[in-house]
Design an enzyme around this catalytic site. Structure first.
Site, PDB file in Angstrom:
ATOM      1  N   ALA A  78       0.875  -1.190   0.000  1.00 45.72           N
ATOM      2  CA  ALA A  78       0.000   0.000   0.000  1.00 45.72           C
ATOM      3  C   ALA A  78       0.910   1.238   0.000  1.00 45.72           C
ATOM      4  CB  ALA A  78      -0.956  -0.003   1.188  1.00 45.72           C
TER       5      ALA A  78
ATOM      6  N   HIS B 267       7.167   5.490   1.811  1.00 42.40           N
ATOM      7  CA  HIS B 267       7.940   4.292   1.480  1.00 42.40           C
ATOM      8  C   HIS B 267       9.011   4.625   0.424  1.00 42.40           C
ATOM      9  CE1 HIS B 267       3.951   2.393   2.669  1.00 42.40           C
ATOM     10  NE2 HIS B 267       4.783   1.761   3.459  1.00 42.40           N
TER      11      HIS B 267
ATOM     12  N   GLN C 239       2.238  -9.215  13.373  1.00 40.55           N
ATOM     13  CA  GLN C 239       2.291  -7.919  14.051  1.00 40.55           C
ATOM     14  C   GLN C 239       0.924  -7.272  14.198  1.00 40.55           C
ATOM     15  OE1 GLN C 239       4.985  -6.332  10.895  1.00 40.55           O
ATOM     16  NE2 GLN C 239       3.902  -4.414  11.245  1.00 40.55           N
TER      17      GLN C 239
ATOM     18  N   LYS D  85       8.580   7.828  11.086  1.00 38.62           N
ATOM     19  CA  LYS D  85       7.131   7.818  11.346  1.00 38.62           C
ATOM     20  C   LYS D  85       6.799   6.802  12.433  1.00 38.62           C
ATOM     21  CE  LYS D  85       2.590   7.669  10.461  1.00 38.62           C
ATOM     22  NZ  LYS D  85       2.234   6.329  10.691  1.00 38.62           N
TER      23      LYS D  85
HETATM   24  P1  AMP Z   1       4.659  -0.105   6.598  1.00 37.61           P
HETATM   25  O1  AMP Z   1       4.437  -0.512   5.177  1.00 37.61           O
HETATM   26  O2  AMP Z   1       3.574   0.762   7.153  1.00 37.61           O
HETATM   27  O3  AMP Z   1       5.058  -1.238   7.507  1.00 37.61           O
HETATM   28  O4  AMP Z   1       5.927   0.860   6.567  1.00 37.61           O
HETATM   29  C1  AMP Z   1       7.132   0.419   5.996  1.00 37.61           C
HETATM   30  C2  AMP Z   1       8.201   1.416   6.316  1.00 37.61           C
HETATM   31  O5  AMP Z   1       7.843   2.700   5.799  1.00 37.61           O
HETATM   32  C3  AMP Z   1       8.408   1.595   7.825  1.00 37.61           C
HETATM   33  O6  AMP Z   1       9.800   1.695   8.088  1.00 37.61           O
HETATM   34  C4  AMP Z   1       7.711   2.905   8.098  1.00 37.61           C
HETATM   35  O7  AMP Z   1       8.225   3.595   9.215  1.00 37.61           O
HETATM   36  C5  AMP Z   1       7.988   3.672   6.822  1.00 37.61           C
HETATM   37  N1  AMP Z   1       7.015   4.755   6.662  1.00 37.61           N
HETATM   38  C6  AMP Z   1       5.670   4.667   6.724  1.00 37.61           C
HETATM   39  N2  AMP Z   1       5.113   5.893   6.581  1.00 37.61           N
HETATM   40  C7  AMP Z   1       6.137   6.770   6.428  1.00 37.61           C
HETATM   41  C8  AMP Z   1       6.226   8.186   6.248  1.00 37.61           C
HETATM   42  N3  AMP Z   1       5.142   8.946   6.203  1.00 37.61           N
HETATM   43  N4  AMP Z   1       7.446   8.742   6.135  1.00 37.61           N
HETATM   44  C9  AMP Z   1       8.569   7.970   6.197  1.00 37.61           C
HETATM   45  N5  AMP Z   1       8.553   6.637   6.356  1.00 37.61           N
HETATM   46  C10 AMP Z   1       7.359   6.042   6.477  1.00 37.61           C
END
Ligand code: AMP
Length: 286
Positions: A37, A42, A66, A154
């Site tokens: 997503a 990302h 998780q 984040k």
């Molecule tokens: P997720 O797909 O939500 O598990 O996120 C994957 C990676 O993207 C994790 O390291 C998050 O911290 C990072 N991430 C998610 N949202 C943001 C954002 N707005 N800015 C920077 N990194 C992000």
């Protein structure tokens, strides 16, 4: 394994084969773990990886371990074709997209638990969440063995949990943090923002506003941290949130702070309708 011009590894063996070839050529490899997503947050991790590494691997895996039993694992937004297209545009060399059975084959029985840093805040409100994160991230790091892996600020507590875990388990991978990417109105990008109704979307940036207002108030009156945190919680409720926490913590290990005498982080989690949003900002002593 190419899918529309991007290489996709579905197995650990295929991932290791690709990475071994690059390592044989002395190329630095960066890993960006994601649950898909994808949004610009990302892609900022992918860009950070490109700045330091010749090869970038991104993983795409919605990790069931998780999510709590009442959380959104089944509903979590999934669109692999769109994600692969975004990774391709971002110049990712290989996407590792394993099945749940590849990651957790029958008989899987190991949990990685990070005490201390993982216990408070998100750990307290989402029991088992960081066990799931630490377990899957340790597997991803060992499966890929990149030079560096990139995580967003984040999820600041997650970044520290992963860093602690890699250090404690002697996993030889640098853990790099990347600043939060935001919408123009301040809302931190998140895959879960799609859950917000148009009305909630209008309210959502208040979370970041309250963080900034509270940080400014604490900076101006460092002796009244608790009072200013209470005011911040009241401001969140006033805006329409149901906050889980708003806390000032040591930026290095998330221990509680009674005085702003070293770098801190102001962290919050709050429900807006049925969507749980988290955010955090740095707070520096004067
Ligand atoms: P997720 O797909 O939500 O598990 O996120 C994957 C990676 O993207 C994790 O390291 C998050 O911290 C990072 N991430 C998610 N949202 C943001 C954002 N707005 N800015 C920077 N990194 C992000």
């Amino acid at each position: 394994m190419p899918t529309r011009d991007i290489a996709v590894a579905r197995t650990v063996a295929a991932l290791r084969e690709a990475v071994a070839a690059w390592r044989g050529r002395q190329e630095r490899v960066g890993l960006v773990p994601t649950m898909g997503a994808l949004h610009r947050g990302h892609l900022a991790l992918v860009e950070a990886a490109h700045r330091q590494c010749q090869r970038v691997v991104a993983s795409l895996f919605v990790n069931p371990k998780q999510f709590g039993p009442r959380e959104d694992f089944t509903a979590y937004p999934r669109d692999e074709a769109a994600d692969l297209a975004k990774f391709r545009q971002g110049g990712v060399d290989l996407v590792f997209a394993p099945t749940v059975a590849e990651m957790y084959p029958g008989g899987f029985a190991t949990t990685v638990q990070v005490g201390g840093i993982g216990d408070a805040l998100e750990g307290a409100h989402r029991p088992g969440h960081f066990d799931g994160v630490a377990t899957v991230v340790s597997k991803l790091l060992l499966q890929c063995l990149p030079d560096a892996a990139y995580f967003g600020e984040k999820d600041y507590q997650q970044l520290l949990v992963v860093r602690r875990m890699a250090r404690d388990l002697d996993i030889p991978v640098r853990i790099e943090g990347v600043p939060t990417v935001r919408e123009p109105d301040g809302l931190a990008l998140s895959s879960r923002n799609v859950y917000l109704s148009p009305e909630e979307r209008q309210v959502a940036p208040s979370l970041y506003r309250v963080l900034n207002d509270t940080a400014a108030a604490i900076g101006a009156a460092p002796a009244s941290i608790a009072t200013n945190l209470d005011k911040g919680l009241a401001a969140l409720r006033q805006a329409g949130f149901v906050p889980d926490y708003l806390e000032l913590r040591d930026a290095a290990d998330l221990s509680p702070m009674s005085a702003l005498d070293h770098p801190a982080r102001l962290l919050t989690a709050a429900l807006l309708g049925r969507t749980r949003l988290i955010d955090n900002i740095p707070v520096m002593p004067r």
